[in-house]
Design a protein around this motif. Structure first.
Motif, PDB file in Angstrom:
ATOM      1  N   SER A   1      -7.496   4.909   3.648  1.00 61.31           N
ATOM      2  CA  SER A   1      -6.530   3.804   3.611  1.00 61.31           C
ATOM      3  C   SER A   1      -5.161   4.260   4.115  1.00 61.31           C
ATOM      4  N   LEU A   2      -4.752   5.449   3.747  1.00 60.68           N
ATOM      5  CA  LEU A   2      -3.441   5.949   4.172  1.00 60.68           C
ATOM      6  C   LEU A   2      -3.384   6.144   5.682  1.00 60.68           C
ATOM      7  N   SER A   3      -4.461   6.669   6.263  1.00 62.02           N
ATOM      8  CA  SER A   3      -4.495   6.851   7.714  1.00 62.02           C
ATOM      9  C   SER A   3      -4.440   5.506   8.433  1.00 62.02           C
ATOM     10  N   VAL A   4      -5.181   4.533   7.933  1.00 68.47           N
ATOM     11  CA  VAL A   4      -5.181   3.208   8.550  1.00 68.47           C
ATOM     12  C   VAL A   4      -3.800   2.565   8.424  1.00 68.47           C
ATOM     13  N   MET A   5      -3.146   2.755   7.286  1.00 67.63           N
ATOM     14  CA  MET A   5      -1.810   2.186   7.087  1.00 67.63           C
ATOM     15  C   MET A   5      -0.794   2.793   8.053  1.00 67.63           C
ATOM     16  N   VAL A   6      -0.809   4.121   8.168  1.00 70.70           N
ATOM     17  CA  VAL A   6       0.153   4.778   9.064  1.00 70.70           C
ATOM     18  C   VAL A   6      -0.122   4.385  10.510  1.00 70.70           C
ATOM     19  N   MET A   7      -1.397   4.329  10.899  1.00 68.04           N
ATOM     20  CA  MET A   7      -1.727   3.931  12.265  1.00 68.04           C
ATOM     21  C   MET A   7      -1.304   2.490  12.525  1.00 68.04           C
ATOM     22  N   TYR A   8      -1.539   1.603  11.556  1.00 66.93           N
ATOM     23  CA  TYR A   8      -1.149   0.211  11.752  1.00 66.93           C
ATOM     24  C   TYR A   8       0.371   0.092  11.926  1.00 66.93           C
ATOM     25  N   GLY A   9       1.112   0.908  11.211  1.00 62.12           N
ATOM     26  CA  GLY A   9       2.559   0.890  11.375  1.00 62.12           C
ATOM     27  C   GLY A   9       2.978   1.222  12.794  1.00 62.12           C
ATOM     28  N   LEU A  10       2.274   2.160  13.425  1.00 59.83           N
ATOM     29  CA  LEU A  10       2.586   2.513  14.811  1.00 59.83           C
ATOM     30  C   LEU A  10       2.141   1.419  15.776  1.00 59.83           C
ATOM     31  N   VAL A  11       0.930   0.930  15.584  1.00 59.80           N
ATOM     32  CA  VAL A  11       0.386  -0.078  16.497  1.00 59.80           C
ATOM     33  C   VAL A  11       1.208  -1.364  16.458  1.00 59.80           C
ATOM     34  N   SER A  12       1.623  -1.755  15.258  1.00 59.95           N
ATOM     35  CA  SER A  12       2.353  -3.013  15.097  1.00 59.95           C
ATOM     36  C   SER A  12       3.864  -2.860  15.224  1.00 59.95           C
ATOM     37  N   ARG A  13       4.304  -1.599  15.282  1.00 55.15           N
ATOM     38  CA  ARG A  13       5.740  -1.296  15.288  1.00 55.15           C
ATOM     39  C   ARG A  13       6.436  -1.759  14.015  1.00 55.15           C
ATOM     40  N   LYS A  14       5.693  -1.843  12.955  1.00 61.81           N
ATOM     41  CA  LYS A  14       6.263  -2.194  11.651  1.00 61.81           C
ATOM     42  C   LYS A  14       6.316  -0.914  10.815  1.00 61.81           C
ATOM     43  N   HIS A  15       7.436  -0.222  10.894  1.00 63.43           N
ATOM     44  CA  HIS A  15       7.534   1.100  10.287  1.00 63.43           C
ATOM     45  C   HIS A  15       7.487   1.070   8.761  1.00 63.43           C
ATOM     46  N   ILE A  16       7.617  -0.120   8.201  1.00 62.86           N
ATOM     47  CA  ILE A  16       7.510  -0.245   6.749  1.00 62.86           C
ATOM     48  C   ILE A  16       6.156   0.268   6.263  1.00 62.86           C
ATOM     49  N   TRP A  17       5.135   0.199   7.140  1.00 63.46           N
ATOM     50  CA  TRP A  17       3.804   0.634   6.728  1.00 63.46           C
ATOM     51  C   TRP A  17       3.728   2.136   6.493  1.00 63.46           C
ATOM     52  N   PHE A  18       4.559   2.892   7.186  1.00 67.77           N
ATOM     53  CA  PHE A  18       4.627   4.329   6.892  1.00 67.77           C
ATOM     54  C   PHE A  18       5.122   4.536   5.467  1.00 67.77           C
ATOM     55  N   TRP A  19       6.169   3.824   5.108  1.00 68.04           N
ATOM     56  CA  TRP A  19       6.751   3.988   3.771  1.00 68.04           C
ATOM     57  C   TRP A  19       5.852   3.388   2.692  1.00 68.04           C
ATOM     58  N   LEU A  20       5.096   2.355   3.051  1.00 65.04           N
ATOM     59  CA  LEU A  20       4.112   1.835   2.101  1.00 65.04           C
ATOM     60  C   LEU A  20       3.018   2.871   1.840  1.00 65.04           C
ATOM     61  N   ALA A  21       2.627   3.602   2.882  1.00 61.91           N
ATOM     62  CA  ALA A  21       1.630   4.659   2.720  1.00 61.91           C
ATOM     63  C   ALA A  21       2.173   5.777   1.836  1.00 61.91           C
ATOM     64  N   VAL A  22       3.415   6.167   2.078  1.00 61.08           N
ATOM     65  CA  VAL A  22       4.041   7.201   1.236  1.00 61.08           C
ATOM     66  C   VAL A  22       4.078   6.743  -0.217  1.00 61.08           C
ATOM     67  N   THR A  23       4.452   5.493  -0.426  1.00 52.69           N
ATOM     68  CA  THR A  23       4.561   4.953  -1.784  1.00 52.69           C
ATOM     69  C   THR A  23       3.199   4.878  -2.469  1.00 52.69           C
ATOM     70  N   TRP A  24       2.188   4.410  -1.745  1.00 54.02           N
ATOM     71  CA  TRP A  24       0.849   4.306  -2.327  1.00 54.02           C
ATOM     72  C   TRP A  24       0.311   5.691  -2.683  1.00 54.02           C
ATOM     73  N   HIS A  25       0.540   6.651  -1.803  1.00 53.59           N
ATOM     74  CA  HIS A  25       0.129   8.031  -2.077  1.00 53.59           C
ATOM     75  C   HIS A  25       0.844   8.554  -3.326  1.00 53.59           C
ATOM     76  N   MET A  26       2.142   8.272  -3.413  1.00 52.28           N
ATOM     77  CA  MET A  26       2.921   8.717  -4.563  1.00 52.28           C
ATOM     78  C   MET A  26       2.406   8.100  -5.855  1.00 52.28           C
ATOM     79  N   VAL A  27       2.132   6.806  -5.836  1.00 54.90           N
ATOM     80  CA  VAL A  27       1.669   6.112  -7.041  1.00 54.90           C
ATOM     81  C   VAL A  27       0.367   6.714  -7.549  1.00 54.90           C
TER      82      VAL A  27
END
Length: 264
Positions: free
Chosen positions: A180-206
């Motif tokens: 899930s984290l890899s898909v989230m980070v990749m989607y952030g790049l593909v969509s140019r929505k960098h919030i997805w990188f930080w969502l991945a960091v947050t989900w990993h942290m939680v």
């Protein structure tokens, strides 16, 4: 009985990622290089992460259990998600599909599982030896630690069978998280929505922070149940993002410069 379960546990940790890797390689028609890239990304992310945690563990622990758990979670998220971002942004520039995100994530989490499996196998081999020899004759065990060593060996061979198998169960859950984290980070790049990188960091942290905190407060069975819920949520994220990848790919095909826009 216990010995057999312990063997199943570490063999499962080693073989399940490999079997899953073969299956997805054929299903998605992808190269094993992507799986290996994900694995190398995990290893690279730990080069600085592990020494930092080891060096500062005593300091972190002095802050209290909750703060300690949160710091460990934040560090895990930052190091591993940054490593994924660098991989997708600068190395695997053409890997931009949902299937590739899944496969690379499996390589990341699968490599972690294999490493844990190898360590569990080595521990098993050592405990077999320690079980049948006089520990006082082993030079690596100082006399002042002899009694502690005996207690550790006894505790290992007294592990309830249902607990002995939890290692492989936990690794399966962790692989779901890493996918899930890899898909989230990749989607952030593909969509140019960098919030997805930080969502991945947050989900990993939680997930990591919850595990570190709860392991000291609830039973292992209860903990794995909660981690299992996290794994299901992770899979939910993966499949929720699938149509979003499809939409971006469709848009890219319908415009001359869409490829560059979709790749970010």
């Amino acid at each position: 009985m216990l010995g057999t379960i312990l063997v199943i546990n570490f063999v499962g940790m080693i073989l399940l990622p490999i079997i899953a890797g073969f299956y997805l390689a054929r299903k998605f028609k992808l190269s094993w290089k992507l799986f290996l890239a994900g694995g190398l990304t995990f290893i690279t992310s730990q080069v600085l992460h592990v020494p930092l945690v080891l060096a500062l563990t005593s300091t972190f622990q002095s802050w209290g259990v909750i703060a300690y758990a949160l710091v460990l979670g934040v560090l895990a998220g930052l190091f591993e998600e940054t490593a994924r971002y660098v991989l997708f942004k600068f190395i695997l520039k053409k890997a931009r599909t949902w299937n590739e995100g899944i496969y690379i994530g499996l390589g990341h989490g699968g490599t972690e599982a294999i490493i844990f499996g190898v360590l569990a196998a080595l521990a098993f081999a050592n405990m077999i030896m320690y079980r049948y020899v006089d520990l006082s004759t082993i030079p690596s065990i100082p006399p002042e630690q002899l009694e502690l060593a005996k207690q550790q060996v006894e505790a290992y061979w007294s592990t309830p069978p249902y607990l002995a198998i939890l290692g492989v169960v936990e690794r399966i859950f962790a692989m779901c998280l890493h996918v899930s984290l890899s898909v989230m980070v990749m989607y952030g790049l593909v969509s140019r929505k960098h919030i997805w990188f930080w969502l991945a960091v947050t989900w990993h942290m939680v997930v990591d922070a919850a595990a570190v905190y709860l392991v000291q407060n609830i039973s292992m069975i209860a903990l794995e149940g909660i981690v299992g819920v996290f794994a299901l949520v992770s899979l939910g994220i993966v499949f929720w993002l699938k149509p979003k990848f499809a939409d971006l790919n469709a848009k890219a095909l319908n415009q001359p410069d869409g490829t560059e826009q979709a790749m970010g």
